[in-house]
Design a protein around this motif. Structure first.
Motif, mmCIF file in Angstrom:
data_model
loop_
_atom_site.group_PDB
_atom_site.id
_atom_site.type_symbol
_atom_site.label_atom_id
_atom_site.label_comp_id
_atom_site.label_asym_id
_atom_site.label_seq_id
_atom_site.Cartn_x
_atom_site.Cartn_y
_atom_site.Cartn_z
ATOM 1 N N LEU A 102 0.832 -1.207 0.000
ATOM 2 C CA LEU A 102 0.000 0.000 0.000
ATOM 3 C C LEU A 102 0.868 1.259 0.000
ATOM 4 C CD1 LEU A 102 -2.873 -1.057 2.419
ATOM 5 C CD2 LEU A 102 -3.009 -0.722 -0.061
ATOM 6 N N PHE A 103 1.982 1.217 0.731
ATOM 7 C CA PHE A 103 2.889 2.370 0.742
ATOM 8 C C PHE A 103 3.486 2.599 -0.652
ATOM 9 C CE2 PHE A 103 7.096 4.346 1.611
ATOM 10 C CZ PHE A 103 6.619 5.564 2.087
ATOM 11 N N LYS A 104 3.806 1.513 -1.347
ATOM 12 C CA LYS A 104 4.305 1.625 -2.727
ATOM 13 C C LYS A 104 3.271 2.310 -3.609
ATOM 14 C CE LYS A 104 5.716 -1.274 -6.666
ATOM 15 N NZ LYS A 104 4.770 -0.837 -7.669
ATOM 16 N N LEU A 105 2.005 1.895 -3.501
ATOM 17 C CA LEU A 105 0.941 2.526 -4.285
ATOM 18 C C LEU A 105 0.777 4.000 -3.919
ATOM 19 C CD1 LEU A 105 -1.766 -0.281 -4.304
ATOM 20 C CD2 LEU A 105 -0.250 0.405 -6.171
ATOM 21 N N TYR A 106 0.875 4.294 -2.623
ATOM 22 C CA TYR A 106 0.764 5.692 -2.173
ATOM 23 C C TYR A 106 1.872 6.545 -2.788
ATOM 24 C CZ TYR A 106 1.338 9.763 0.790
ATOM 25 O OH TYR A 106 1.509 11.047 1.229
ATOM 26 N N LYS A 107 3.121 6.059 -2.722
ATOM 27 C CA LYS A 107 4.242 6.828 -3.264
ATOM 28 C C LYS A 107 4.149 6.974 -4.782
ATOM 29 C CE LYS A 107 7.342 8.292 -1.398
ATOM 30 N NZ LYS A 107 7.530 9.668 -0.929
ATOM 31 N N ALA A 138 -3.691 4.848 -8.717
ATOM 32 C CA ALA A 138 -2.565 3.905 -8.636
ATOM 33 C C ALA A 138 -3.077 2.534 -8.206
ATOM 34 C CB ALA A 138 -1.504 4.422 -7.659
ATOM 35 N N PHE A 139 -4.054 2.515 -7.297
ATOM 36 C CA PHE A 139 -4.652 1.251 -6.860
ATOM 37 C C PHE A 139 -5.446 0.611 -8.000
ATOM 38 C CE2 PHE A 139 -8.000 -1.251 -4.736
ATOM 39 C CZ PHE A 139 -7.193 -2.117 -4.020
ATOM 40 N N VAL A 140 -6.211 1.426 -8.734
ATOM 41 C CA VAL A 140 -6.975 0.912 -9.877
ATOM 42 C C VAL A 140 -6.020 0.359 -10.937
ATOM 43 C CG1 VAL A 140 -8.484 1.595 -11.802
ATOM 44 C CG2 VAL A 140 -8.987 2.384 -9.479
ATOM 45 N N ARG A 141 -4.913 1.053 -11.185
ATOM 46 C CA ARG A 141 -3.921 0.566 -12.152
ATOM 47 C C ARG A 141 -3.340 -0.774 -11.701
ATOM 48 N NH1 ARG A 141 1.732 1.124 -12.605
ATOM 49 N NH2 ARG A 141 2.473 1.028 -14.743
#
Length: 181
Positions: A102-107, A138-141
Motif C-alpha cells: 500500500l505504501f508503494k501505491l501511495y508513493k 494507482a490502486f486501480v492501475r
C-alpha cells in the motif's frame, strides 16, 4: 453564447468585457497554479521520453525485492517457530507485506515513484497532464494489471513494442511511465 462566438453578448458577465484586449486562448478552465504547466499541456513537456521495457522491469524487480524481503523473513521465522508465537509473527509478516504494498501505491500515486522507479530515473504519470495519478488511480492501475496477465502475460511484454511503451493497465488507466532524469 458559445465558446469562440464571433458576436459575444456584451451583457454576459462571463464573456470577454467590451474594450478589453483578448485574453488569449483557450480562455477556459481553472486558474493556473504558478509553476504548473498550462492545462492540457503535459507536465513532462510536449514530447516525453517513455521508459523502456527493461527499466520498467528492473524497477518492478527492485520494488518486489524490497517488499518481499521483510515479508519473507517474517513468514519464514513464523513458520520456523510454529505455535502461537509463530502464528503471530506470520501475521505480522502479512501485515508488513500488505503495508509495504500500500505504501508503494501511495508513493507512486503521489510522487510517481517508489524506490525502484526513483533509482532508475523513471516516473508513473497521468497521460493527460503529466501529473502523478493519485493513490486511488494507482490502486486501480494495480488491479488493472490483471488484464496484463490473463492473456498469457502478453500485457506485461506489450511495452517492448508499443509506441508509448504502455502495458494494457497503462492504456486502461491512461498512464505513462516516462524517463525523469
Amino acid at each position: 453564447m458559445s465558446f469562440g462566438d464571433p458576436n459575444p453578448n456584451p451583457n454576459n458577465p462571463y464573456g470577454q468585457q467590451p474594450g478589453q484586449p483578448p485574453q488569449g486562448q483557450p480562455g477556459y478552465g481553472y486558474p493556473q497554479t504558478p509553476g504548473m504547466p498550462p492545462q492540457g499541456q503535459p507536465g513532462y513537456g510536449a514530447q516525453p521520453q517513455f521508459a523502456g521495457w527493461w527499466s520498467r522491469f528492473a524497477a518492478l524487480l527492485i520494488d518486489g525485492v524490497i517488499i518481499a524481503i521483510p515479508y519473507g523473513v517474517l513468514i519464514g521465522i513464523g513458520a520456523g517457530i510454529g505455535g502461537g508465537a509463530g502464528s503471530a509473527i506470520t501475521m505480522l509478516g502479512l501485515i508488513v507485506g500488505i503495508g509495504l504494498g500500500l505504501f508503494k501505491l501511495y508513493k507512486e500515486g503521489t510522487t510517481g515513484q517508489f524506490i525502484g522507479k526513483k533509482a532508475l530515473g523513471i516516473s508513473l504519470l497521468r497521460e493527460a497532464d503529466g501529473q502523478p495519478l493519485g493513490f486511488g488511480m494507482a490502486f486501480v492501475r494495480y488491479l488493472a494489471h490483471f488484464v496484463d496477465s490473463i492473456a498469457c502475460y502478453i500485457g506485461w511484454l506489450w511495452p517492448a513494442w508499443d509506441a508509448k511503451k504502455q502495458t494494457f493497465a497503462d492504456k486502461i488507466c491512461s498512464t505513462l511511465v516516462v524517463k525523469t532524469g
